[in-house]
Design a protein around this motif. Structure first.
Motif, PDB file in Angstrom:
ATOM      1  N   GLU A   1       0.828  -1.196   0.000  1.00 24.16           N
ATOM      2  CA  GLU A   1       0.000   0.000   0.000  1.00 24.16           C
ATOM      3  C   GLU A   1       0.869   1.255   0.000  1.00 24.16           C
ATOM      4  O   GLU A   1       0.538   2.244  -0.660  1.00 24.16           O
TER       5      GLU A   1
ATOM      6  N   VAL B   1      -6.709   1.538  -5.125  1.00 23.73           N
ATOM      7  CA  VAL B   1      -7.740   0.546  -4.824  1.00 23.73           C
ATOM      8  C   VAL B   1      -7.059  -0.796  -4.584  1.00 23.73           C
ATOM      9  O   VAL B   1      -5.900  -0.992  -4.952  1.00 23.73           O
ATOM     10  N   ASP B   2      -7.787  -1.706  -3.971  1.00 17.44           N
ATOM     11  CA  ASP B   2      -7.261  -3.054  -3.836  1.00 17.44           C
ATOM     12  C   ASP B   2      -7.055  -3.634  -5.225  1.00 17.44           C
ATOM     13  O   ASP B   2      -7.913  -3.486  -6.107  1.00 17.44           O
TER      14      ASP B   2
ATOM     15  N   TYR C   1      -2.015  -3.873  -4.675  1.00 18.26           N
ATOM     16  CA  TYR C   1      -2.754  -2.617  -4.763  1.00 18.26           C
ATOM     17  C   TYR C   1      -2.612  -2.078  -6.176  1.00 18.26           C
ATOM     18  O   TYR C   1      -1.611  -2.324  -6.844  1.00 18.26           O
TER      19      TYR C   1
ATOM     20  N   ALA D   1     -11.848   3.841 -11.178  1.00 18.41           N
ATOM     21  CA  ALA D   1     -12.194   3.608  -9.773  1.00 18.41           C
ATOM     22  C   ALA D   1     -13.706   3.676  -9.577  1.00 18.41           C
ATOM     23  O   ALA D   1     -14.282   2.833  -8.884  1.00 18.41           O
TER      24      ALA D   1
ATOM     25  N   LEU E   1     -15.980   0.612  -8.252  1.00 16.17           N
ATOM     26  CA  LEU E   1     -16.728   0.777  -7.007  1.00 16.17           C
ATOM     27  C   LEU E   1     -18.230   0.836  -7.211  1.00 16.17           C
ATOM     28  O   LEU E   1     -18.978   0.951  -6.254  1.00 16.17           O
TER      29      LEU E   1
ATOM     30  N   SER F   1     -20.371  -2.819  -2.261  1.00 16.23           N
ATOM     31  CA  SER F   1     -19.035  -2.804  -2.850  1.00 16.23           C
ATOM     32  C   SER F   1     -17.991  -3.194  -1.818  1.00 16.23           C
ATOM     33  O   SER F   1     -17.875  -2.561  -0.782  1.00 16.23           O
TER      34      SER F   1
ATOM     35  N   LEU G   1     -14.769  -3.037  -2.355  1.00 13.46           N
ATOM     36  CA  LEU G   1     -13.500  -2.368  -2.658  1.00 13.46           C
ATOM     37  C   LEU G   1     -13.414  -1.000  -1.986  1.00 13.46           C
ATOM     38  O   LEU G   1     -14.236  -0.136  -2.218  1.00 13.46           O
TER      39      LEU G   1
ATOM     40  N   CYS H   1     -11.424   2.663  -1.517  1.00  5.70           N
ATOM     41  CA  CYS H   1     -10.744   3.564  -2.448  1.00  5.70           C
ATOM     42  C   CYS H   1     -10.057   4.659  -1.641  1.00  5.70           C
ATOM     43  O   CYS H   1     -10.599   5.149  -0.658  1.00  5.70           O
TER      44      CYS H   1
END
Length: 77
Positions: A18, A43-44, A50, A58, A62, A68, A70, A72
């Motif tokens: 990250e 984002v993952d 990452y 994104a 999402l 969701s 994920l 952000c």
């Protein structure tokens, strides 16, 4: 990392940690604000990593409604 001036609609890059993703995102977003269409976010990633992606990607990632999974993160200086 290249400075982007318009939405890319694709992944900018993948990072193992990250911290690396945040550093790359900060570099891409230098001088931008979070509403700029050229802004990228963290984002993952698709694996145990990452991704730094453009804002529109994104939003697409999402757009799963309230379920969701994920998170952000927008990083600007």
């Amino acid at each position: 990392m290249k400075k982007y001036t318009e939405p890319m609609m694709e992944y900018c890059g993948f990072f193992a940690t990250e911290e690396e993703a945040i550093a790359a995102c900060r570099e891409v977003n230098r001088g931008l604000n979070s509403k700029d269409p050229a802004c990228c976010v963290v984002v993952d990633g698709p694996e145990d990593n990452y991704a730094v992606v453009d804002l529109e990607t994104a939003k697409d990632l999402l757009d799963f409604g309230g379920d969701s999974p994920l998170p952000c993160l927008v990083v600007t200086d």
